[in-house]
Design an enzyme around this catalytic site. Structure first.
Site, short mmCIF file in Angstrom:
data_model
loop_
_atom_site.label_atom_id
_atom_site.label_comp_id
_atom_site.label_asym_id
_atom_site.label_seq_id
_atom_site.Cartn_x
_atom_site.Cartn_y
_atom_site.Cartn_z
CB ALA A 198 -4.01 10.52 43.53
CG HIS A 199 -8.90 11.10 43.75
ND1 HIS A 199 -9.71 10.01 43.81
CD2 HIS A 199 -8.39 11.13 42.51
CE1 HIS A 199 -9.69 9.40 42.63
NE2 HIS A 199 -8.89 10.07 41.83
#
Lengths: 348, 348, 348
Positions: free
Chosen positions: B234-235
């Protein structure tokens, strides 16, 4: 096609008035009087009672259904046959699209369809009637058999061998490098993955599936296997005939699964183990060691399903049991102190 | 190459007759007398005893093996080196394929290979000797270093920075938007993801992997990391050097993993936590809070593996324990009634 | 834009000196005095105390922060609005790239952008202002609404219907065949998947997501749903409005999820069940039966989260409890033998 003809075609019996079916097959909820529908799961009985369909295909005659019924021993199979008959797949344009890139020594069978922006590597062979949809990549010396259907944006790397009547859905990657490294305690060194992948006849592979090539030798998906979306198959894995792998399951390197197994969604299987024939692994289980054939397992680590269910039931009682245990301990202590008091009295 | 030369090349010792190896490396099962094979997992001893290979590479001299043995301290590493020597990667055609689309200001290093239907966005830079295979998309202003290998159908979005000797497998997506929304209690508003991704040198990324760009700043995959297929990053995640992420694991936003960790298959890691160096997370575990370095954890929620194993063992005994407890309670009640009776007698 | 203008724009209050923001939004750690940053998670308070940013957006006024603060009730939403304002998306070139392949009867809205190597099937319709990035495949008769953004290497199969302002990330596959077979006890027969997929307005779909078409009827993703990477959605599933599906979750055929649910990462949901509105399913859970609305569940099988947490706590005590139980049993046996001895004495 008339209902009577449909009944005959699927090997079933018509119960009700005969009638022309001009609209094909539809869901119970949306079917019109020109369509036929289908009831497999008893959960949907109510929808069948309210359907506008001309007829429903059922396993046994059902009560409270107003329309005609076609009764046949395997209604799901009848449904499959009927859908294939009434809704044939779209016609693909034959030939090679002008935007496709063909490297040298490509061999194409008769009646093939190669779509736009397809890339066919050196020396690859595509069988008769096979359809390669747009934006597919086929690597060098890969062989694809007759009557296959490769959907858009599929990647099939070099030297992969694919049988006949195989279907591969979009985003699937066949023959990517196995995940193999040698470690020196500090960093990792890639082990070249020089093996290949063999996909046998009638296999279907879902979208965004990853099937790695073998380090040496072949990763094998045997005849008739059905693989759902987002499945991970590591290097040197072998899957037996007619085995079903449900979405998001994964199997690590060099493990083998027998014939006619069902491995449910999100299951994980460790590397270097063997699973026998006719095994069912229930959803989200983690298989950590060899499994003999003909059993159903559940849990992480996976054990026979009846054992795991008993553990789940016991586990649900745990918080209550812990409280009860505390009370038992107090009762026990009370008895002990009474007994020791009694002893003392007796001594006195 | 002779066996004696191979022994010298991998830093091992030849035990047995010298001989020419003309067929390269093969599996124990399929090797011919012109090939060399390899025994790492003792599980496969029997295959080694029956192999037709000219020699096997082993860690220690093994009994009951008829062929020659090359003994070396790290046979797996020897195997990796030998494979790389005897099976060099296929040569890629140099230059840019005529069907590739190059936007303005693209900079290409020497000796690059850009395949058919590749798209290179405005201002992207590709380093020397790097290979971009067909149907790859590279976004605007993305920089890819020297000696990289990008397999077909990879997507690398805009402003991503990739180091040297990086390998990215088919279907991987680097730099897609992070999953960030602001909620007003009713609906969700997209938070623009304006950050980027940094992939350092010698990283390898498996097929169908998703690595999201940061909301602000960078998602970072440090030098030497190896990422298996279908992994989700994820980010704003940061992964330390030489860490291994096995297939289908996922890590949520802003979490950090230290150096030299191994996160096994199907593990989930929640957002905003930190995992120290040299941590092993066993398969299917769920990590829900910070983990100090140098430990092995298991379970969902993950705890030290010895604790989890003790819990699993206890849990297996639960159904039996529940029965035993019921009997104990009856015995206890019996004692109590005896004691109360006794008391009554004593009073009388 | 000045801090005072920003405060007004996001509906917040400026606490501190006014100042020009020329560098946009940045992370706390890397922000310069020309940038504004953001503090949502209290975990990062220390970073806020040390930031060089000109100001931070916060929910309540925070102590020990040297820079200005913009205080507003929903700082995350303010952050989203500000990012969109200060960092508008890149301009896409209008028109159809010369390398795109357009089949017959394609209808294109005004101001569209169709990238290189895109394939648009027969009769598909693309709405106004919609951007189709390179290497995308759109099947025959598919309809895409206005203001959509389709990232590279996406596959959208035939007859899919997509609303307005929909974003689909790279590698996603929309409309692949549902996983449906009829078995005869030996092999599997494919059930043609003749249904479709409906994606309503403002849906966002992550990278490498798989959404299967319905067998009959439609798979439905309702308005405002947000779907993270590597999610699996099977045939005939229906997802209610504004529901969030986190990375690597999967849902099996014909199940329905209500409105405004959050299904966390790696959750599995079996087929043919219904989940009510406003349900939260915690990470890695396995949902095996219908769930009423307005609850939070955890575990595999998933149960109300307070119950599961109590079970986890009890389970942690199990090994100790087992030991204690053994001692209790010994104490009980000792009491019993004393009692029986006493009885014998009394009899004597």
């Amino acid at each position: 096609m008339k209902l009577s003809e449909i009944a005959q075609y699927v090997g079933g019996q018509l119960d009700g008035a005969d009638r022309e079916i001009s609209g094909g097959v539809a869901e119970l909820r949306s079917a019109t009087p020109a369509q036929i529908s289908f009831l497999a799961n008893p959960k949907y009985q109510k929808l069948a009672e309210e359907t506008n369909a001309a007829a429903v295909i059922v396993a046994k005659k059902r009560k409270n259904i107003k329309c005609a019924q076609i009764i046949c021993p395997n209604p799901y199979l009848a449904f499959a046959k009927l859908l294939a008959k009434l809704h044939p797949p779209p016609k693909r344009e034959k030939g090679v699209h002008s935007s496709a890139v063909l490297e040298s020594r490509v061999e194409l069978g008769e009646n093939i369809s190669v779509g736009g922006n397809v890339y066919l590597g050196k020396g690859c062979k595509i069988g008769e009637n096979t359809v390669i949809m747009p934006n597919v990549f086929i690597g060098a010396d890969t062989v694809i058999g007759n009557d296959c259907l490769i959907y858009p944006n599929v990647t099939i790397r070099e030297r992969v061998v694919i049988g006949e009547r195989v279907i591969i859905h979009s985003g699937a990657v066949i023959g990517s490098d196995g995940f193999g490294y040698a470690a020196d305690g500090e960093r990792y060194y890639k082990i070249p993955q020089i093996g290949s992948v063999l996909i046998e006849d009638e296999v279907e592979i879902g979208s965004n599936v990853s099937i790695d090539r073998a380090t040496l030798g072949r990763t094998v998906i045997s005849k008739g296997c059905k693989i759902d979306n987002l499945v991970q198959i590591a290097h040197n894995v072998e899957i037996g005939e007619n085995t079903v792998l449900v979405a998001q399951m994964g199997i690590a390197g060099s493990s083998r699964i027998g014939k006619h197994c069902t491995i449910a969604g999100q299951v994980g299987i460790v590397g270097h183990i063997t699973i026998g024939d006719n095994v069912v692994v229930a959803g989200q289980s983690g298989v950590t060691k060899d499994l003999a054939g003909n059993q159903i397992v559940l849990g992480s680590p996976a054990i026979p399903i009846t054992q795991e269910r008993r553990q789940i039931a016991s586990r649900a009682l745990l918080p209550e049991t812990m409280k009860k245990l505390k009370i038992m301990e107090e009762r026990l202590a009370k008895l002990e102190s009474q007994a020791s008091l009694k002893k003392k009295e007796d001594c006195d």
